[in-house]
Design an enzyme around this catalytic site. Structure first.
Site, PDB file in Angstrom:
ATOM      1  N   HIS A 449       6.715  -1.260  -8.515  1.00 20.40           N
ATOM      2  CA  HIS A 449       5.760  -1.221  -9.616  1.00 20.40           C
ATOM      3  C   HIS A 449       4.947  -2.515  -9.637  1.00 20.40           C
ATOM      4  CE1 HIS A 449       4.946  -1.221 -14.212  1.00 20.40           C
ATOM      5  NE2 HIS A 449       3.938  -0.720 -13.547  1.00 20.40           N
ATOM      6  N   LEU A 460       6.371  -8.189  -9.489  1.00 23.54           N
ATOM      7  CA  LEU A 460       6.599  -6.866  -8.900  1.00 23.54           C
ATOM      8  C   LEU A 460       7.983  -6.408  -9.350  1.00 23.54           C
ATOM      9  CD1 LEU A 460       6.111  -4.534  -6.814  1.00 23.54           C
ATOM     10  CD2 LEU A 460       7.128  -6.042  -5.095  1.00 23.54           C
ATOM     11  N   GLU A 461       8.064  -5.173  -9.855  1.00 27.09           N
ATOM     12  CA  GLU A 461       9.368  -4.591 -10.167  1.00 27.09           C
ATOM     13  C   GLU A 461       9.756  -3.670  -9.009  1.00 27.09           C
ATOM     14  OE1 GLU A 461       9.621  -4.168 -14.986  1.00 27.09           O
ATOM     15  OE2 GLU A 461       8.343  -2.712 -13.986  1.00 27.09           O
ATOM     16  N   VAL A 462      10.941  -3.874  -8.461  1.00 26.48           N
ATOM     17  CA  VAL A 462      11.460  -2.968  -7.423  1.00 26.48           C
ATOM     18  C   VAL A 462      12.532  -2.105  -8.080  1.00 26.48           C
ATOM     19  CG1 VAL A 462      12.919  -2.894  -5.364  1.00 26.48           C
ATOM     20  CG2 VAL A 462      10.903  -4.353  -5.409  1.00 26.48           C
TER      21      VAL A 462
END
Ligand code: 3H9
Length: 708
Positions: A449, A460-462
């Protein structure tokens, strides 16, 4: 093992700094003692006529003072002594009767640059890893080993303030243009050039540097007391506007610069160590130093499994809208990876490539990359309306329309077109597990994301789903970092982390608007709290349609607690989408925000009420977010309070000096937060009912983050 080794040839000693067992060179108390011993020995040695200071580390010259030592300081006097000690060590170099040349390759930051500034000649390698700067204010302190005094004398007041007050780091080429370094060379000839420079200094004496300043105006502003007074006043105003008065370090640095230039170096050094003593012990610096260590720790995160990331040489990007093009352009610019960009129609592919290329053009214009580098990077990008070139892709990131069926279809096609790739979906609202259902290789599917605009937003979201393979997670983390992002792993729950904690906060702004609270009162209250933009302006930026859609998803997932206020729906009915169509809560003139739109009250059907206090607004908005952060943390959406706080700071701009929402709860005390929430619950109902995790922490008088 000693930190310094000496090699003398033809009367020139190379003093190499290589701190044993550490990835970078840093200036510790022990290093200072060793340096003084080694340096004294060189001064006393009659066979040595000049000294070259170099580093034995591959990518760092000196990363500055040891930040870890700051965390062990207990009193301002100790901190002052640390600064004074650094100043003394560096002053000995400046006063050395034997010329000293700094041979700089790699990061030359903080105390490292301050040491180099005291040398009599500076040579830097023209290499991307060679960065010079004074990042101290980003740690809540000021350059306190002489940098606030020496840099303005070397490159002029305005150029020095530009670096010092923002905590900037410059590439070697820019540092050369500014006059921070005297020569720029290829790494292969660094030491030879330094030897020649040492010989020149011995032969011709030390250079007198002509005063800098561009044109008569530059000369007036940099070189005359009345001109400098104007610069100080403007700088102070600029700092206050930028920091809202929350960050004391830039003002302290300005004070030291002014003292050094107007009252002489000695007063400048005194101001440096006195202000360092206060700042290093202060709450703001403590939080900023924590953020430094949290960010560093996140650079090593593999997702907790020990899995190794797979190499990514070819990236596929599907979807060429604003996000897709942003991902492609950022990936090429930062990671120099080959990118294949795909969309259903060729004209869309072309416009995506154009937008991605624009990012590279911007870097060229700002001289972040050379023309050759620009050409090389542009050549790495290609596009297709089919799946050509995807067979070699190691990672495919999909950024197509936010619709489950569309995303599943793209996944199915990508599994055939890019048979070896890990497949990442860039979604903000759809559960990754739902997208992965029916995948041929669900273990290779996860979420990445990104935030908009991709090139500028640092988070950044993983998001792994229940069946994602650990090496796929490690690969997404490593690649996200190559793209220059701070990356956190979050659970596959609606809203993930950032949108989850943002949701009740934006809803509360909606409730305030629905009560007739003026737009500007809401936004001003939150920017005063320390957010970079207020929640209403943020809604305009994100897009009211996007906000409404995300709000609907959160409402469906979490029930009435996250029911949005009806304001977004009303605005959308009136054709208002925010900045993107030039009509939102704010007016836009020529693409620029131009104040709150008075027509909004009519659209919402509210009577503007007398402004309520900023404290009340702050309390309602902040506590909505704090409570949600505790609830999501309790559900395991983030793996640690550290990740949650970093996500809020880098994803939303939560004020860094407050350390993050979970940190804020700890500062306030969980029991106090519970009391306030219960009071709000009495007035506004169940949306403020305290999160179970908060109640639990409050009951045991506990904390989310560690002490300190
Ligand atoms: C200063 O100088 C004050 C003076 O004016 C006055 C004093 C009186 N200290 O980031 P990485 C560690 S303030 C302690 O992953 P990269 C880091 O924690 C200082 N530790 O590598 C990590 O440790 P570990 C001003 C430091 O290649 C390891 O080194 N200087 C320091 O991505 C590797 O770091 C700064 O603010 C330090 N100064 O980036 C520069 N520096 O492996 C801060 C690094 O145990 N540093 N470590 O987790 C950086 O910006 C980056 O680390 C650097 C390398 C660009 C150097």
């Amino acid at each position: 093992m000693p930190a310094f080794t000496t090699d003398v040839r033809d009367g020139i000693a190379v003093l190499t700094f290589d701190l044993p067992g550490e990835p970078v060179n840093k200036l510790t108390a022990g290093v200072k003692a060793e340096f003084e011993q080694a340096f004294s020995a060189l001064l006393a040695d009659p066979s040595v006529r000049a000294v070259i200071l170099a580093s034995g580390k591959p990518d760092t010259f000196i990363a500055g003072a040891d930040i870890e030592e700051f965390t062990r300081l207990e009193t301002p006097a100790q901190a002052e002594a640390l600064s004074r000690g650094g100043q003394e060590m560096i002053a000995r170099v400046e006063a050395s009767p034997k010329p000293v040349v700094a041979a700089i390759h790699g990061a030359c930051l903080g105390g490292g640059l301050e040491l180099a500034l005291a040398c009599h000649w500076r040579i830097a390698t023209d290499h991307p890893k060679t960065q010079l700067g004074l990042p101290e204010v980003q740690l809540g302190i000021l350059p306190a080993a002489g940098g606030s005094v020496r840099l303005p004398r070397l490159i002029g007041l305005r150029a020095a303030l530009d670096i010092i007050l923002a905590g900037k780091t410059e590439r070697a080429a820019k540092a050369f243009r500014l006059g921070i370094v005297d020569e720029l060379v290829h790494p292969a000839i660094l030491l030879d050039t330094a030897r020649r420079a040492a010989g020149r200094l011995l032969r011709d004496g030390r250079p007198s540097r002509p005063p800098r300043g561009t044109g008569p105006a530059g000369w007036f502003l940099d070189r005359t007391p009345p001109g400098r007074r104007i610069v100080y006043a403007q700088a102070r105003k600029g700092v206050l506007a930028r920091t809202g008065g929350h960050y004391p370090a830039p003002l302290a640095a300005l004070e030291a610069v002014e003292a050094g230039l107007e009252q002489g170096p000695r007063r400048g050094f005194e101001t440096e160590h006195r202000r360092f003593g206060e700042l290093a012990m202060g709450a703001v610096s403590r939080e900023l130093v924590r953020i430094f260590f949290a960010t560093t720790a996140l650079k090593k995160d593999d997702g907790g499994s020990g899995a190794r990331p797979l190499p990514v040489g070819v990236l596929g990007v599907v979807g060429t809208g604003f996000m897709g093009a942003g991902i492609a352009g950022t990936a090429v610019a930062q990671a120099a990876v080959e990118v294949r960009l795909r969309d259903a129609a060729l004209d869309r592919v072309a416009s995506g490539l154009k937008a991605a290329r624009k990012l590279l053009d911007g870097r060229l214009e700002r001289r972040r990359i050379t023309r050759q580098e620009h050409q090389r990077l542009v050549a790495l990008m290609g596009g297709t309306a089919g799946w050509e070139g995807f067979r070699r892709a190691d990672l495919v990131i999909e950024a197509v329309f936010e619709d489950l069926d569309v995303k599943r279809k793209v996944l199915a096609e990508a599994e055939a077109g890019a048979p070896h790739a890990i497949f990442a979906t860039n979604t903000s609202t759809i559960p990754i597990g739902r997208i992965a259902e029916g995948a041929g290789r669900p273990g290779r599917v996860l979420g990445m994301h990104f935030f908009s605009p991709v090139d500028r937003m640092p988070l950044l979201e993983v998001i792994p789903h229940a069946g994602t393979d650990p090496d796929a997670v490690a690969t997404a983390l490593a690649f996200g970092r190559r793209m220059g992002k701070t990356v956190i792993v979050v659970a596959d729950r609606p809203g993930f982390w950032v949108n989850r904690i943002l949701s009740p906060y934006l809803n509360e702004a909606g409730h305030l608007l629905a009560e007739g609270t003026p737009i500007e009162a809401i936004d001003a209250a939150m920017t005063r709290f320390g957010f970079p933009v207020g929640p209403v302006a943020l809604l305009d930026e994100v897009g009211l349609d996007v906000g409404a859609k995300a709000g609907g998803v959160m409402h469906a997932a979490f029930g009435d607690r996250l029911r949005p206020a009806p304001v977004l729906a009303r605005m959308l009915e009136a054709g208002r989408q925010g900045r993107k169509n030039g009509k939102g809560f704010y007016r836009y003139e020529g693409g620029k925000k131009a104040g709150p739109d008075p027509a909004v009250a009519g659209i919402l059907g509210v009577q503007p009420r007398a402004a309520i206090s900023a404290e009340t607004i702050q309390q309602r908005l902040l506590y909505a977010m704090l409570n949600e952060a505790a609830m999501a943390m309790g559900e395991g959406v983030v793996r640690s309070a550290r990740d949650g706080d970093m996500g809020a700071i880098f994803g939303i701009g939560y004020p860094p000096f407050r350390g993050g929402p979970l940190r804020t709860i700890d500062h306030l005390g969980a029991t106090r937060v519970l009391d306030v929430l219960r009071g709000l619950e009495n007035v506004y109902g169940a949306r403020f009912t305290p999160a179970p995790a908060l109640v639990e922490v409050g009951m045991r008088n506990g904390r989310f983050t560690d002490e300190g």
